[in-house]
Scaffold this active site. Structure first.
Site, short mmCIF file in Angstrom:
data_model
loop_
_atom_site.label_atom_id
_atom_site.label_comp_id
_atom_site.label_asym_id
_atom_site.label_seq_id
_atom_site.Cartn_x
_atom_site.Cartn_y
_atom_site.Cartn_z
CG ASP A 1 -8.22 -15.12 -6.30
OD1 ASP A 1 -9.19 -15.75 -5.82
OD2 ASP A 1 -7.41 -14.48 -5.61
CG HIS B 1 -9.16 -13.87 -0.77
ND1 HIS B 1 -7.82 -13.76 -1.03
CD2 HIS B 1 -9.79 -13.26 -1.80
CE1 HIS B 1 -7.64 -13.10 -2.17
NE2 HIS B 1 -8.82 -12.77 -2.65
CG HIS C 1 -3.90 -15.92 -6.41
ND1 HIS C 1 -3.93 -14.56 -6.57
CD2 HIS C 1 -2.60 -16.27 -6.29
CE1 HIS C 1 -2.68 -14.11 -6.54
NE2 HIS C 1 -1.86 -15.13 -6.39
CG HIS D 1 -5.10 -7.06 -8.40
ND1 HIS D 1 -5.56 -6.81 -7.13
CD2 HIS D 1 -4.69 -8.36 -8.39
CE1 HIS D 1 -5.44 -7.90 -6.39
NE2 HIS D 1 -4.90 -8.85 -7.12
CG ASP E 1 -11.07 -9.59 -3.95
OD1 ASP E 1 -10.95 -10.76 -3.55
OD2 ASP E 1 -10.12 -8.89 -4.33
CD GLU F 1 -5.11 -12.11 -8.47
OE1 GLU F 1 -4.01 -11.62 -8.13
OE2 GLU F 1 -5.90 -12.63 -7.68
CD GLU G 1 -3.70 -14.13 -3.20
OE1 GLU G 1 -4.84 -14.26 -3.69
OE2 GLU G 1 -2.88 -13.31 -3.61
NE ARG H 1 -3.49 -2.54 2.37
CZ ARG H 1 -4.45 -3.06 1.59
NH1 ARG H 1 -4.98 -2.36 0.62
NH2 ARG H 1 -4.87 -4.30 1.79
CG HIS I 1 0.01 -10.00 -5.36
ND1 HIS I 1 -0.40 -8.70 -5.60
CD2 HIS I 1 -1.05 -10.79 -5.68
CE1 HIS I 1 -1.65 -8.71 -6.03
NE2 HIS I 1 -2.08 -9.96 -6.09
CG HIS J 1 -10.31 -12.47 -7.60
ND1 HIS J 1 -9.16 -11.80 -7.98
CD2 HIS J 1 -10.35 -12.37 -6.25
CE1 HIS J 1 -8.56 -11.33 -6.91
NE2 HIS J 1 -9.24 -11.67 -5.85
CE1 TYR K 1 -3.31 -6.84 -3.03
CE2 TYR K 1 -2.88 -5.85 -0.90
CZ TYR K 1 -3.06 -6.97 -1.67
OH TYR K 1 -3.00 -8.21 -1.10
ZN ZN Z 1 -8.75 -11.15 -4.00
ZN ZN Z 2 -5.42 -13.37 -5.69
#
Ligand code: ZN
Ligand code: ZN
Length: 281
Positions: A175, A227, A212, A106, A225, A142, A257, A36, A66, A178, A69
């Site tokens: 994912d 998880h 994922h 993403h 979204d 992704e 994740e 972040r 990864h 997702h 974000y």
């Molecule tokens: Zn996610």
């Molecule tokens: Zn993911």
């Protein structure tokens, strides 16, 4: 099977190796910077050597980074776009130095921009990222969860990106949470066959390099979204049993994740064991 999780690299990239071993992973994923903030971490040559030695010694491969974000390749904010290109190129260069297969990212949200204009920019930007990081690490897009404005929730869009960028370094991560959130029913054999059939036709299964492996807290097509641990979400154990035993997916790396059972220190060994137990060897 290759099953692992996202692990912390706090305290130096080399520290991730032990964390992966601690949860019984044989492949894994890391952030190389705080996801972040735009601030880059610097790793010493010793830490990089230690990391590479660790993944070789324990056969912890493949490894993925990864991306932040904050990355958004669909934005009309020029400063944000430039920062996104720089962050992805940096991650690809670090991946090559660390012996990591690729960088999962993403695409981001186009908000209320014209779809085609945003998509054209995304593709041009992917090419620019690859140009700035001319190594062999993969740029792995992704699939998104169907949130408004996010690009990459449909296989048409992922296919456009793959074909548009036209580089053998561009690959795809799916994912499971997702997909389910975006309306693909992974609870039945029919649903999975339809999903993978459409994916193969529009994107190409040969471009799918990593899964994922997340259950979903919310329902089919709800575009949320969130998880969940394997078996505790709306896809459920039966869905994951079908998925891990599907010959089109079994041999891919499965990266968890998930929040974790009990103390919420996921992804944890229990989730890895759960997924393994669903796989018949
Ligand atoms: Zn996610
Ligand atoms: Zn993911």
């Amino acid at each position: 099977m290759k099953i692992g999780g996202h692990v912390s690299a706090a305290g130096g990239v080399d520290t991730a190796v032990q964390r992966a071993l601690d949860i019984g992973a044989n492949c894994f994923q890391i952030f190389i910077t705080s996801p972040r903030t735009w601030r880059k971490n610097t790793y010493s040559d010793e830490q990089i050597a230690e990391f590479s030695k660790g993944i070789d010694t324990y056969g912890l491969k493949p490894v993925f980074i990864h991306a932040l974000y904050l990355v958004n390749l669909a934005t009309d904010n020029k400063e944000l776009l430039e920062k996104s290109i720089d962050a992805l190129a940096h991650a690809l260069i670090m991946a090559d130095r660390l012996g990591i297969q690729g960088v999962i990212y993403h695409t981001g949200s186009k908000r209320d921009r014209d779809h085609d204009e945003a998509m054209t920019q995304v593709i041009e930007t992917m090419k620019e990222v690859l140009k700035r990081a001319p190594g062999k690490s993969q740029l792995i897009v992704e699939g998104a969860a169907g949130q408004g404005g996010a690009l990459g929730s449909t296989f048409d869009e992922l296919g456009q990106m793959i074909k548009g960028a036209s580089s053998d370094r561009v690959k795809v991560c799916l994912d499971m949470c997702h997909l389910f959130a975006a309306g693909f029913d992974l609870r039945t054999k029919t649903g999975i066959d339809e999903t993978l059939g459409e994916f193969d036709q529009k994107v190409g299964l040969e471009n799918l390099v990593v899964i994922h492996s997340n259950d979903s807290k919310f329902g089919l097509g709800e575009a949320r979204d969130r998880h969940e641990n394997i078996g505790e979400g709306k896809i459920g154990n039966e869905g994951f049993r079908l998925l891990v035993n599907d010959s089109r997916l079994t041999n891919l790396p499965w990266i968890l994740e998930v929040p974790g059972f009990g103390e919420h220190k996921g992804p944890d060994q229990k989730n890895i064991d759960q997924l393994k137990s669903l796989h018949r060897d």
